[in-house]
Design a protein around this motif. Structure first.
Motif, PDB file in Angstrom:
ATOM      1  N   UNK A 296     -12.961 -16.066 -54.225  1.00 26.08           N
ATOM      2  CA  UNK A 296     -14.061 -15.104 -54.317  1.00 26.08           C
ATOM      3  C   UNK A 296     -13.587 -13.719 -54.727  1.00 26.08           C
ATOM      4  N   UNK A 297     -12.288 -13.564 -54.925  1.00 29.72           N
ATOM      5  CA  UNK A 297     -11.758 -12.277 -55.347  1.00 29.72           C
ATOM      6  C   UNK A 297     -11.700 -11.245 -54.241  1.00 29.72           C
ATOM      7  N   UNK A 298     -11.761 -11.681 -52.983  1.00 33.85           N
ATOM      8  CA  UNK A 298     -11.745 -10.742 -51.856  1.00 33.85           C
ATOM      9  C   UNK A 298     -10.337 -10.412 -51.378  1.00 33.85           C
ATOM     10  N   UNK A 299      -9.365 -11.230 -51.771  1.00 34.00           N
ATOM     11  CA  UNK A 299      -7.975 -10.949 -51.385  1.00 34.00           C
ATOM     12  C   UNK A 299      -7.052 -11.736 -52.304  1.00 34.00           C
ATOM     13  N   UNK A 300      -6.410 -11.025 -53.220  1.00 38.94           N
ATOM     14  CA  UNK A 300      -5.562 -11.707 -54.194  1.00 38.94           C
ATOM     15  C   UNK A 300      -4.217 -12.158 -53.609  1.00 38.94           C
ATOM     16  N   UNK A 301      -3.956 -11.792 -52.350  1.00 32.26           N
ATOM     17  CA  UNK A 301      -2.710 -12.198 -51.702  1.00 32.26           C
ATOM     18  C   UNK A 301      -2.912 -13.363 -50.726  1.00 32.26           C
ATOM     19  N   UNK A 302      -4.126 -13.888 -50.682  1.00 30.53           N
ATOM     20  CA  UNK A 302      -4.447 -14.907 -49.688  1.00 30.53           C
ATOM     21  C   UNK A 302      -4.203 -16.331 -50.166  1.00 30.53           C
TER      22      UNK A 302
END
Length: 554
Positions: free
Chosen positions: A223-229
């Protein structure tokens, strides 16, 4: 000698203190860093006192009055508490592994791990309060939050610690979405939380909660809410391992489904970082290997065998180097076969063992077959109750001895394997002629063990009890040979201190009459045996544990 040792210790301690002070004065690192991070600067007990002192000074300072030095110190103090949490977890693990009381008393002093987590959380809260008061330099970072997460994950507080980690992780993500980029949860943040649920214990809830975090990681990234997840292999493997230890009746199905999800996601994203590997498959094998028989419509051991066959196909046929079945893979499956008690499991175990031997001979095996692998196959035949099972068992033992004498030290036969062959002989059905042949194999196997004690170990009380079982079930009642063997074996047991409950039970069965039993007992009873008769008996299911083997770590 004691004075010299004490003096030497004092000298080393003084020297390390001088080094810390010199480095501090030279500006190579801040004073707090020098005391709590430099391994030899202070004994652990002094480090704890110092950490408590500095933590108190920072936490109790008036809001809005933290100096830049104190803010900087707070980050180092958190790392110090985190380091002690790792030490406390290591000591706890050692104690749980059976450390003696003397070893526990001699272990290094460490702070209670829960205390470490609370201290780190208080420091983070103090920085938040300071930042809220207007000091932007005090904003805690992702690294600070990760220190707090790891301290809780290693605190030993079970489900409570895992729930606390999940709450902290959720707060980090909420703050990040609200615009605080300094606390963006990174991959380490998520993996620590997964680890906390993996080690939380309790009921099946832990695995469900771990998988929920894993699914949340994928969702945040997509969803683009955290690119490190975006998860990696270890993220999936942690959850898979949690399922492999779970007692939920559908745990094997959930683990296998997650493995499929892992593969599909790897293909969809074209990402090799989440491609299933041997460790991933071993976790699923472990789940099926420990599953009760009612866990699936099919036999759990059969499902484990199917997965192992799939791994062999992926590696040997398709060339997928990441899923090469290793020693653990085969030990898990062979252990499941040995525990199943299913007569058909012996045939499958024999087939698997021969495949491993073939690959080893061809040089296509990255490891060497070992004793546990052979013992598991021997145990399957010993409990199969199949006709001619003793021949199959003796064939396996002969091959094992061949491998050992030709340089495979890992294959060294032991008393467990020899005893399994005796057990297979004792269970042989059929007429007197067939049983006589089985007894001949038992007798030769027993003599072989006795003659090679330096290489294979000495017969124990289980070996003698099993050999007496062969006498009782394979030799004709009243025969001179039966009397001779009964007398010979029991006298050896007495002289070697091997008379346990199993030996007495099998000797009574082998004795031709009550008079013969009493004669062999020499007036003693089961409850009043001479100490020298029993001094080398170690029961409490020791043999069963060794015969079946420990499930491979995943």
């Amino acid at each position: 000698l004691h004075t010299s040792s004490t003096s030497s210790w004092s000298s080393r301690t003084s020297l390390s203190m001088v080094v810390a002070i010199v480095l501090t004065l030279s500006g190579q690192f801040p004073s707090v860093y020098g005391y709590i991070v430099n391994k030899s600067a202070l004994p652990t007990s002094r480090q704890i006192e110092y950490l408590k002192k500095i933590t108190g000074e920072i936490v109790n300072a008036p809001i809005g009055e933290l100096s830049d030095e104190k803010i900087n110190d707070s980050h180092h103090v958190m790392k110090g508490w985190q380091k002690l949490s790792k030490s406390a977890a290591a000591v706890t693990s050692s104690a749980n592994a059976g450390t003696s009381n003397r070893q526990k008393r001699a272990a290094p002093v460490v702070a209670a791990s829960k205390e470490n987590a609370v201290a780190v959380e208080n420091l983070v809260k103090r920085l938040v309060d300071e930042a809220t008061a207007g000091n932007v330099k005090a904003n805690p970072t992702t690294e600070d939050y990760n220190c707090m997460l790891e301290s809780w994950a290693r605190s030993g507080e079970g489900v409570f610690a895992a729930e606390r980690c999940e709450a902290i992780l959720t707060s980090m993500q909420e703050q990040y979405e609200a615009g605080n980029t300094q606390v963006q949860p990174n991959l380490a943040s998520f993996k620590i939380s997964l680890m906390a649920w993996k080690h939380a214990g309790g009921d099946s809830l832990s695995s469900f909660r771990a998988q929920r975090i894993l699914e949340w990681m994928v969702s945040l990234y997509q969803q683009g809410k955290n690119d490190l997840a975006f998860p990696d292999q270890m993220s999936f493997d942690t959850v898979l391992q949690s399922w492999s230890r779970n007692n939920h009746k559908r745990a094997p199905e959930f683990a296998e489904s997650l493995l499929g999800t892992m593969e599909k996601l790897s293909v969809a994203t074209e990402s090799p970082r989440i491609r299933p590997r041997t460790l991933s498959f071993n976790a699923v094998l472990g789940a099926w290997g420990r599953a009760p028989s009612e866990a699936s419509a099919s036999k759990p051991w059969q499902r484990a065998c199917d997965i192992l066959s799939f791994m062999e196909k992926l590696y040997y046929v398709e060339g997928n180097q990441q899923v090469q079945p290793d020693r653990v893979s085969y030990q898990i499956v062979m252990g499941a076969l040995a525990r199943s008690g299913d007569p058909s499991a012996a045939i499958k175990a024999d087939k698997i063992l021969k495949f491993v031997e073939k690959q080893h001979k061809a040089g296509d095996l990255g490891w060497k077959p070992d004793t546990l692998l052979f013992n598991s196959a021997l145990g399957c035949w010993a409990h199969s109750n199949k006709k001619d099972a003793y021949r199959k068992a003796k064939s396996i033992l002969d091959r094992q001895i061949y491998h050992f004498t030709n340089g495979c030290e890992n294959c060294r036969p032991d008393v467990v394997g020899f005893t399994s062959v005796l057990s297979a002989c004792a269970s042989e059905p059929g007429d007197e002629t067939t049983k006589a042949k089985a007894f001949n194999v038992a007798a030769s196997t027993f003599r072989q063990l006795v003659q090679n004690q330096d290489d294979f170990g000495s017969p124990n009380h289980v070996t003698y009890g099993t050999m007496l079982k062969c006498v009782a079930r394979l030799l004709p009642h009243g025969s001179s040979e039966r009397k001779r063997w009964t007398k010979k074996l029991f006298r050896e047991c007495c002289s070697k201190g091997m008379v346990g409950g199993m030996v007495l039970s099998r000797m009574r069965e082998a004795a031709g009459s009550a008079d013969e039993y009493r004669h062999l007992m020499k007036g003693n009873t089961k409850g009043s045996l001479p100490k020298k008769w029993t001094q080398n008996v170690h029961e409490k299911n020791e043999f069963r544990r060794r015969a079946i083997g420990k499930r491979g770590e995943v």
